[in-house]
Motif scaffolding. Sequence first.
Motif, PDB file in Angstrom:
ATOM      1  N   GLY A  33     -10.320  12.765   5.208  1.00  0.00           N
ATOM      2  CA  GLY A  33     -10.693  13.362   6.628  1.00  0.00           C
ATOM      3  C   GLY A  33     -10.805  12.664   7.675  1.00  0.00           C
ATOM      4  O   GLY A  33     -10.554  13.038   8.774  1.00  0.00           O
ATOM      5  N   VAL A  34     -11.715  11.346   7.579  1.00  0.00           N
ATOM      6  CA  VAL A  34     -11.713  10.785   8.747  1.00  0.00           C
ATOM      7  C   VAL A  34     -10.188  10.137   9.152  1.00  0.00           C
ATOM      8  O   VAL A  34     -10.269   9.900  10.267  1.00  0.00           O
ATOM      9  CB  VAL A  34     -12.820   9.405   8.242  1.00  0.00           C
ATOM     10  CG1 VAL A  34     -12.700   8.396   9.261  1.00  0.00           C
ATOM     11  CG2 VAL A  34     -13.970  10.059   8.252  1.00  0.00           C
ATOM     12  N   THR A  35      -9.526   9.477   8.159  1.00  0.00           N
ATOM     13  CA  THR A  35      -8.188   9.145   8.836  1.00  0.00           C
ATOM     14  C   THR A  35      -7.569  10.089   9.357  1.00  0.00           C
ATOM     15  O   THR A  35      -6.952   9.916  10.570  1.00  0.00           O
ATOM     16  CB  THR A  35      -7.370   8.726   7.396  1.00  0.00           C
ATOM     17  OG1 THR A  35      -8.149   7.694   6.916  1.00  0.00           O
ATOM     18  CG2 THR A  35      -6.118   8.261   7.851  1.00  0.00           C
ATOM     19  N   TYR A  36      -7.228  11.425   9.009  1.00  0.00           N
ATOM     20  CA  TYR A  36      -6.753  12.659   9.880  1.00  0.00           C
ATOM     21  C   TYR A  36      -7.257  12.775  11.092  1.00  0.00           C
ATOM     22  O   TYR A  36      -6.527  12.821  12.172  1.00  0.00           O
ATOM     23  CB  TYR A  36      -6.932  13.859   8.724  1.00  0.00           C
ATOM     24  CG  TYR A  36      -6.232  15.044   9.798  1.00  0.00           C
ATOM     25  CD1 TYR A  36      -5.006  15.348   9.750  1.00  0.00           C
ATOM     26  CD2 TYR A  36      -7.393  15.921  10.276  1.00  0.00           C
ATOM     27  CE1 TYR A  36      -4.695  16.460  10.454  1.00  0.00           C
ATOM     28  CE2 TYR A  36      -6.895  16.860  10.937  1.00  0.00           C
ATOM     29  CZ  TYR A  36      -5.515  17.173  11.161  1.00  0.00           C
ATOM     30  OH  TYR A  36      -5.030  18.387  11.780  1.00  0.00           O
ATOM     31  N   VAL A  72      -6.254   9.733  13.486  1.00  0.00           N
ATOM     32  CA  VAL A  72      -4.855   9.586  13.635  1.00  0.00           C
ATOM     33  C   VAL A  72      -4.696  11.075  14.504  1.00  0.00           C
ATOM     34  O   VAL A  72      -3.932  10.919  15.639  1.00  0.00           O
ATOM     35  CB  VAL A  72      -4.017  10.081  12.505  1.00  0.00           C
ATOM     36  CG1 VAL A  72      -2.638  10.331  12.739  1.00  0.00           C
ATOM     37  CG2 VAL A  72      -4.110   8.694  11.443  1.00  0.00           C
ATOM     38  N   LYS A  73      -5.115  12.070  14.340  1.00  0.00           N
ATOM     39  CA  LYS A  73      -5.059  13.342  15.489  1.00  0.00           C
ATOM     40  C   LYS A  73      -5.612  12.725  16.496  1.00  0.00           C
ATOM     41  O   LYS A  73      -4.720  13.389  17.901  1.00  0.00           O
ATOM     42  CB  LYS A  73      -5.758  14.449  14.828  1.00  0.00           C
ATOM     43  CG  LYS A  73      -5.447  15.748  15.702  1.00  0.00           C
ATOM     44  CD  LYS A  73      -5.972  16.823  15.002  1.00  0.00           C
ATOM     45  CE  LYS A  73      -5.904  18.306  15.653  1.00  0.00           C
ATOM     46  NZ  LYS A  73      -4.998  18.286  16.801  1.00  0.00           N
ATOM     47  N   ALA A  74      -6.512  12.171  16.777  1.00  0.00           N
ATOM     48  CA  ALA A  74      -7.082  11.797  17.981  1.00  0.00           C
ATOM     49  C   ALA A  74      -6.108  10.909  18.715  1.00  0.00           C
ATOM     50  O   ALA A  74      -6.185  10.984  20.254  1.00  0.00           O
ATOM     51  CB  ALA A  74      -8.798  11.183  17.897  1.00  0.00           C
ATOM     52  N   VAL A  75      -5.743   9.987  18.009  1.00  0.00           N
ATOM     53  CA  VAL A  75      -4.896   8.916  18.835  1.00  0.00           C
ATOM     54  C   VAL A  75      -3.459   9.542  19.082  1.00  0.00           C
ATOM     55  O   VAL A  75      -3.071   9.580  20.292  1.00  0.00           O
ATOM     56  CB  VAL A  75      -4.460   7.922  17.919  1.00  0.00           C
ATOM     57  CG1 VAL A  75      -3.162   6.927  18.521  1.00  0.00           C
ATOM     58  CG2 VAL A  75      -5.759   6.974  17.705  1.00  0.00           C
ATOM     59  N   LEU A 105     -15.495  10.210  -2.339  1.00  0.00           N
ATOM     60  CA  LEU A 105     -15.299   9.178  -1.205  1.00  0.00           C
ATOM     61  C   LEU A 105     -13.730   9.291  -0.763  1.00  0.00           C
ATOM     62  O   LEU A 105     -13.430   8.970   0.554  1.00  0.00           O
ATOM     63  CB  LEU A 105     -15.506   7.602  -1.584  1.00  0.00           C
ATOM     64  CG  LEU A 105     -16.924   7.418  -1.679  1.00  0.00           C
ATOM     65  CD1 LEU A 105     -17.040   5.966  -2.727  1.00  0.00           C
ATOM     66  CD2 LEU A 105     -17.789   7.512  -0.500  1.00  0.00           C
ATOM     67  N   ASN A 106     -12.776   9.468  -1.451  1.00  0.00           N
ATOM     68  CA  ASN A 106     -11.324   9.904  -0.950  1.00  0.00           C
ATOM     69  C   ASN A 106     -11.411  11.004  -0.200  1.00  0.00           C
ATOM     70  O   ASN A 106     -10.672  10.665   0.862  1.00  0.00           O
ATOM     71  CB  ASN A 106     -10.528   9.908  -2.133  1.00  0.00           C
ATOM     72  CG  ASN A 106     -10.015   8.581  -2.884  1.00  0.00           C
ATOM     73  OD1 ASN A 106     -10.046   7.604  -2.170  1.00  0.00           O
ATOM     74  ND2 ASN A 106      -9.882   8.510  -4.114  1.00  0.00           N
ATOM     75  N   VAL A 107     -12.118  12.001  -0.421  1.00  0.00           N
ATOM     76  CA  VAL A 107     -11.961  13.095   0.449  1.00  0.00           C
ATOM     77  C   VAL A 107     -12.485  12.820   1.680  1.00  0.00           C
ATOM     78  O   VAL A 107     -11.931  13.013   2.934  1.00  0.00           O
ATOM     79  CB  VAL A 107     -12.797  14.529  -0.103  1.00  0.00           C
ATOM     80  CG1 VAL A 107     -12.933  15.491   0.771  1.00  0.00           C
ATOM     81  CG2 VAL A 107     -11.818  14.849  -1.403  1.00  0.00           C
ATOM     82  N   ILE A 108     -13.518  12.121   1.896  1.00  0.00           N
ATOM     83  CA  ILE A 108     -14.357  11.874   3.205  1.00  0.00           C
ATOM     84  C   ILE A 108     -13.283  10.783   4.036  1.00  0.00           C
ATOM     85  O   ILE A 108     -13.179  10.946   5.286  1.00  0.00           O
ATOM     86  CB  ILE A 108     -15.420  11.241   2.923  1.00  0.00           C
ATOM     87  CG1 ILE A 108     -16.624  12.138   2.333  1.00  0.00           C
ATOM     88  CG2 ILE A 108     -16.198  10.493   4.092  1.00  0.00           C
ATOM     89  CD1 ILE A 108     -17.866  11.705   1.982  1.00  0.00           C
TER      90      ILE A 108
END
Length: 52
Positions: free
Chosen positions: A31-34, A37-40, A25-28
Motif C-alpha cells: 500500500g505504501v509503495t503504491y 509510486v502514484k504520487a511520483v 507487513l506485506n499488505v502495508i
Amino acid sequence: MLPFSFEWVWDMGHLLFHGGLWFALNVIGIGVTYCVVKAVYDTMKGNSTNHH
C-alpha cells in the motif's frame, strides 16, 4: 526469543503468528509503495487540476 536462536521451535502457534505478521507487513508495504509510486507519477504527469 528470536527465530535464529538454536532454541527456537517452529510449532503451529509460531507459524500462525509469523504468517499473519508477514502478511500484514506485506499488505502495508504494498500500500505504501503504491501511494509513493502514484504520487511520483501524478507529480511527473503535471496535472493542472488543483483540488483545493
